[in-house]
Design a protein around this motif. Structure first.
Motif, PDB file in Angstrom:
ATOM      1  N   PRO A 170      71.941 128.359 -51.002  1.00 15.03           N
ATOM      2  CA  PRO A 170      70.532 128.246 -51.410  1.00 15.03           C
ATOM      3  C   PRO A 170      70.370 127.590 -52.781  1.00 15.03           C
ATOM      4  CG  PRO A 170      70.931 130.389 -50.438  1.00 15.03           C
ATOM      5  CD  PRO A 170      72.280 129.744 -50.602  1.00 15.03           C
ATOM      6  N   GLN A 171      71.321 127.821 -53.681  1.00 12.72           N
ATOM      7  CA  GLN A 171      71.263 127.197 -55.001  1.00 12.72           C
ATOM      8  C   GLN A 171      71.485 125.686 -54.905  1.00 12.72           C
ATOM      9  OE1 GLN A 171      70.504 128.912 -57.954  1.00 12.72           O
ATOM     10  NE2 GLN A 171      70.238 126.800 -58.652  1.00 12.72           N
ATOM     11  N   ILE A 172      72.347 125.267 -53.976  1.00 15.97           N
ATOM     12  CA  ILE A 172      72.572 123.833 -53.755  1.00 15.97           C
ATOM     13  C   ILE A 172      71.275 123.150 -53.343  1.00 15.97           C
ATOM     14  CG2 ILE A 172      73.700 122.169 -52.222  1.00 15.97           C
ATOM     15  CD1 ILE A 172      76.155 124.006 -52.229  1.00 15.97           C
ATOM     16  N   ASN A 182      68.843 122.903 -56.294  1.00 16.28           N
ATOM     17  CA  ASN A 182      69.239 121.827 -57.204  1.00 16.28           C
ATOM     18  C   ASN A 182      68.931 120.453 -56.610  1.00 16.28           C
ATOM     19  OD1 ASN A 182      70.172 123.734 -59.012  1.00 16.28           O
ATOM     20  ND2 ASN A 182      72.304 123.585 -58.335  1.00 16.28           N
ATOM     21  N   SER A 183      69.049 120.327 -55.276  1.00 11.35           N
ATOM     22  CA  SER A 183      68.772 119.048 -54.624  1.00 11.35           C
ATOM     23  C   SER A 183      67.301 118.667 -54.742  1.00 11.35           C
ATOM     24  CB  SER A 183      69.174 119.112 -53.145  1.00 11.35           C
ATOM     25  OG  SER A 183      70.569 119.296 -53.005  1.00 11.35           O
ATOM     26  N   TRP A 184      66.432 119.663 -54.767  1.00 15.83           N
ATOM     27  CA  TRP A 184      65.017 119.379 -55.011  1.00 15.83           C
ATOM     28  C   TRP A 184      64.795 118.988 -56.469  1.00 15.83           C
ATOM     29  CZ3 TRP A 184      61.327 118.342 -51.722  1.00 15.83           C
ATOM     30  CH2 TRP A 184      61.385 118.843 -50.424  1.00 15.83           C
ATOM     31  N   LYS A 185      65.428 119.716 -57.366  1.00 17.80           N
ATOM     32  CA  LYS A 185      65.212 119.483 -58.793  1.00 17.80           C
ATOM     33  C   LYS A 185      65.724 118.121 -59.239  1.00 17.80           C
ATOM     34  CE  LYS A 185      65.254 124.326 -60.320  1.00 17.80           C
ATOM     35  NZ  LYS A 185      66.002 125.362 -61.095  1.00 17.80           N
ATOM     36  N   ASP A 186      66.879 117.694 -58.709  1.00 14.84           N
ATOM     37  CA  ASP A 186      67.465 116.437 -59.192  1.00 14.84           C
ATOM     38  C   ASP A 186      66.960 115.198 -58.453  1.00 14.84           C
ATOM     39  OD1 ASP A 186      68.854 116.290 -56.760  1.00 14.84           O
ATOM     40  OD2 ASP A 186      70.747 116.987 -57.605  1.00 14.84           O
ATOM     41  N   GLY A 187      66.011 115.374 -57.538  1.00 18.29           N
ATOM     42  CA  GLY A 187      65.394 114.235 -56.869  1.00 18.29           C
ATOM     43  C   GLY A 187      66.093 113.769 -55.610  1.00 18.29           C
ATOM     44  N   THR A 188      67.211 114.405 -55.228  1.00 14.61           N
ATOM     45  CA  THR A 188      67.940 113.982 -54.030  1.00 14.61           C
ATOM     46  C   THR A 188      67.070 114.097 -52.782  1.00 14.61           C
ATOM     47  OG1 THR A 188      70.056 114.669 -54.993  1.00 14.61           O
ATOM     48  CG2 THR A 188      69.983 114.410 -52.607  1.00 14.61           C
ATOM     49  N   MET A 189      66.366 115.197 -52.633  1.00 16.68           N
ATOM     50  CA  MET A 189      65.531 115.402 -51.452  1.00 16.68           C
ATOM     51  C   MET A 189      64.402 114.379 -51.392  1.00 16.68           C
ATOM     52  SD  MET A 189      66.624 118.051 -49.647  1.00 16.68           S
ATOM     53  CE  MET A 189      65.257 118.878 -48.860  1.00 16.68           C
ATOM     54  N   LYS A 190      63.751 114.131 -52.506  1.00 23.05           N
ATOM     55  CA  LYS A 190      62.650 113.165 -52.553  1.00 23.05           C
ATOM     56  C   LYS A 190      63.143 111.781 -52.147  1.00 23.05           C
ATOM     57  CE  LYS A 190      58.870 111.760 -55.645  1.00 23.05           C
ATOM     58  NZ  LYS A 190      59.000 110.299 -55.587  1.00 23.05           N
ATOM     59  N   TYR A 197      80.087 121.888 -48.110  1.00 29.29           N
ATOM     60  CA  TYR A 197      78.686 121.896 -47.703  1.00 29.29           C
ATOM     61  C   TYR A 197      78.066 120.574 -48.136  1.00 29.29           C
ATOM     62  CZ  TYR A 197      74.056 123.467 -46.495  1.00 29.29           C
ATOM     63  OH  TYR A 197      72.818 123.584 -45.889  1.00 29.29           O
ATOM     64  N   ILE A 198      77.398 119.901 -47.190  1.00 31.37           N
ATOM     65  CA  ILE A 198      76.902 118.555 -47.411  1.00 31.37           C
ATOM     66  C   ILE A 198      75.392 118.526 -47.241  1.00 31.37           C
ATOM     67  CG2 ILE A 198      77.114 116.127 -46.726  1.00 31.37           C
ATOM     68  CD1 ILE A 198      79.713 117.184 -45.167  1.00 31.37           C
ATOM     69  N   VAL A 199      74.692 117.982 -48.231  1.00 33.87           N
ATOM     70  CA  VAL A 199      73.269 117.670 -48.117  1.00 33.87           C
ATOM     71  C   VAL A 199      73.195 116.176 -47.861  1.00 33.87           C
ATOM     72  CG1 VAL A 199      71.033 117.655 -49.262  1.00 33.87           C
ATOM     73  CG2 VAL A 199      72.607 119.555 -49.650  1.00 33.87           C
ATOM     74  N   ALA A 200      72.665 115.773 -46.700  1.00 35.96           N
ATOM     75  CA  ALA A 200      72.857 114.394 -46.267  1.00 35.96           C
ATOM     76  C   ALA A 200      71.688 113.895 -45.423  1.00 35.96           C
ATOM     77  CB  ALA A 200      74.153 114.300 -45.452  1.00 35.96           C
ATOM     78  N   VAL A 201      71.758 112.598 -45.082  1.00 39.31           N
ATOM     79  CA  VAL A 201      70.879 111.983 -44.084  1.00 39.31           C
ATOM     80  C   VAL A 201      71.749 111.180 -43.132  1.00 39.31           C
ATOM     81  CG1 VAL A 201      68.767 111.851 -45.456  1.00 39.31           C
ATOM     82  CG2 VAL A 201      70.472 110.027 -45.629  1.00 39.31           C
ATOM     83  N   THR A 202      71.265 111.004 -41.905  1.00 35.30           N
ATOM     84  CA  THR A 202      71.971 110.164 -40.944  1.00 35.30           C
ATOM     85  C   THR A 202      71.797 108.698 -41.341  1.00 35.30           C
ATOM     86  OG1 THR A 202      71.487 111.771 -39.199  1.00 35.30           O
ATOM     87  CG2 THR A 202      72.193 109.578 -38.498  1.00 35.30           C
ATOM     88  N   ASN A 203      72.910 107.985 -41.494  1.00 38.43           N
ATOM     89  CA  ASN A 203      72.818 106.578 -41.907  1.00 38.43           C
ATOM     90  C   ASN A 203      73.308 105.597 -40.838  1.00 38.43           C
ATOM     91  OD1 ASN A 203      75.506 107.461 -42.409  1.00 38.43           O
ATOM     92  ND2 ASN A 203      75.832 105.755 -43.824  1.00 38.43           N
ATOM     93  N   HIS A 204      73.759 106.100 -39.684  1.00 42.28           N
ATOM     94  CA  HIS A 204      74.092 105.219 -38.576  1.00 42.28           C
ATOM     95  C   HIS A 204      74.292 106.038 -37.306  1.00 42.28           C
ATOM     96  CE1 HIS A 204      76.696 102.611 -35.993  1.00 42.28           C
ATOM     97  NE2 HIS A 204      75.785 101.739 -36.358  1.00 42.28           N
ATOM     98  N   VAL A 205      73.794 105.499 -36.187  1.00 44.06           N
ATOM     99  CA  VAL A 205      74.024 106.071 -34.866  1.00 44.06           C
ATOM    100  C   VAL A 205      74.652 104.980 -34.015  1.00 44.06           C
ATOM    101  CG1 VAL A 205      72.996 107.192 -32.859  1.00 44.06           C
ATOM    102  CG2 VAL A 205      72.036 107.591 -35.131  1.00 44.06           C
ATOM    103  N   ASP A 206      75.663 105.324 -33.266  1.00 40.85           N
ATOM    104  CA  ASP A 206      76.432 104.334 -32.508  1.00 40.85           C
ATOM    105  C   ASP A 206      75.683 103.921 -31.234  1.00 40.85           C
ATOM    106  OD1 ASP A 206      78.411 102.648 -31.717  1.00 40.85           O
ATOM    107  OD2 ASP A 206      79.796 104.213 -31.048  1.00 40.85           O
ATOM    108  N   VAL A 207      74.574 103.195 -31.445  1.00 49.59           N
ATOM    109  CA  VAL A 207      73.786 102.626 -30.356  1.00 49.59           C
ATOM    110  C   VAL A 207      73.447 101.187 -30.739  1.00 49.59           C
ATOM    111  CG1 VAL A 207      72.811 104.830 -29.619  1.00 49.59           C
ATOM    112  CG2 VAL A 207      71.631 103.489 -31.375  1.00 49.59           C
TER     113      VAL A 207
END
Length: 289
Positions: free
Chosen positions: A157-159, A162-170, A201-211
């Motif tokens: 939960p702290q991760i 912090n991801s909201w605070k440091d702008g990663t989520m935005k 533990y990874i906070v991430a987005v999908t950056n490629h799908v094999d299609v």
């Protein structure tokens, strides 16, 4: 061995080793999943953390030893994993509300934590919205954190905070294409057999799908890329306020859906997808029995 049998065999292993060393690596092998996922599953079904259950069972058995044997208190302390009589005495008093010595010196009221036993239940109290999808291989990019398995439930939960605070989520929400799995992803991986003390533990987005025609988004500086193979995924809606919405889905999934589904867990991380306006999905890889 089906899912319920695996759970019960894990409990049997714990029971056989209360007076000795309990290996989380062995538990994960019996359960067929990472120790982190087993701990999470256990907490949702049993309504208590695995570590608390083990401690309560040991203190229950220690009370029986005090009542029914002439073993020294220090020997009972060591038998159930306590490094000193003082640490055992503190734990015993916190659990039972009485000192170990008072058990032999008079009549005291003691607590008992019974051995757990899992069985299939079909409650039907709340429906679950889900779909089974054969999803192609995909890649994600994000910020990776090394986390001790024993403290994961407090640290993760702290991760996110912090991801909201440091702008990663935005940045993830505003600047990246919404490939599936959608939204900002929370992925717990590692903590597998032989590596049960630490996970990633990874906070991430999908950056490629094999299609065909899916454009690969280059990995940003300071982030890592992770690949996942084509697999069958059970995808559950978990809409609503957090953390209650995801906790409700996990509890139903492990306690009702999985034992009755004809599927078993695949050896892939569970992926939590956080979108906007309290819309969430949980992706759990499964294999047809």
């Amino acid at each position: 061995m089906d899912w319920v049998e695996r759970l019960n065999e894990s409990i049997n292993y714990i029971e056989r080793n209360l007076a000795g060393e309990i290996s989380y690596e062995t538990i994960s092998k019996i359960a067929g999943c990472s120790i982190y996922n087993f701990q999470r599953m256990f907490s949702y079904i049993a309504d208590k953390p695995l570590s608390e259950y083990i401690r309560s069972r040991r203190l229950t058995m220690a009370a029986f030893d005090l009542l029914n044997s002439t073993e020294r208190i220090i020997d009972i302390s060591l038998k159930y994993g306590y490094e000193s009589q003082d640490s055992f005495t503190r734990a015993f008093k916190n659990f039972h509300g009485a000192l170990p010595s008072s058990v032999r010196n008079g009549t005291v009221q003691l607590k008992s934590c019974p051995k757990l036993s899992f069985q299939i239940t079909i409650k039907g109290e709340n429906h679950m919205n889900y779909q089974i999808e054969q999803w192609p291989a995909f890649r994600v990019m994000g910020v990776s954190h090394k986390v001790k398995t024993s403290t994961a439930f407090e640290v993760i939960p702290q991760i996110w905070e912090n991801s909201w605070k440091d702008g990663t989520m935005k940045m993830f929400f505003e600047k990246f294409p919404d490939y599936r799995p959608s939204g900002v992803l929370g992925i717990a991986q590692g903590g597998q057999w032989g590596e049960e003390e630490e996970m990633e533990y990874i906070v991430a987005v999908t950056n490629h799908v094999d299609v065909p025609d899916c454009k690969h988004v280059p990995v940003l500086e300071g982030m890592k890329e992770f690949s996942y193979p084509a697999a069958t995924w059970a995808i559950f809606e978990a809409n609503g306020e957090l953390p209650e919405a995801t906790q409700r889905v996990y509890k139903q999934f492990y306690g009702e859906w999985l034992p009755n589904s004809g599927y078993e867990l695949d050896d892939l991380p569970v992926i939590e997808c956080y979108m906007q306006e309290n819309h969430q999905e949980i992706w759990i890889a499964v294999i047809k029995k």
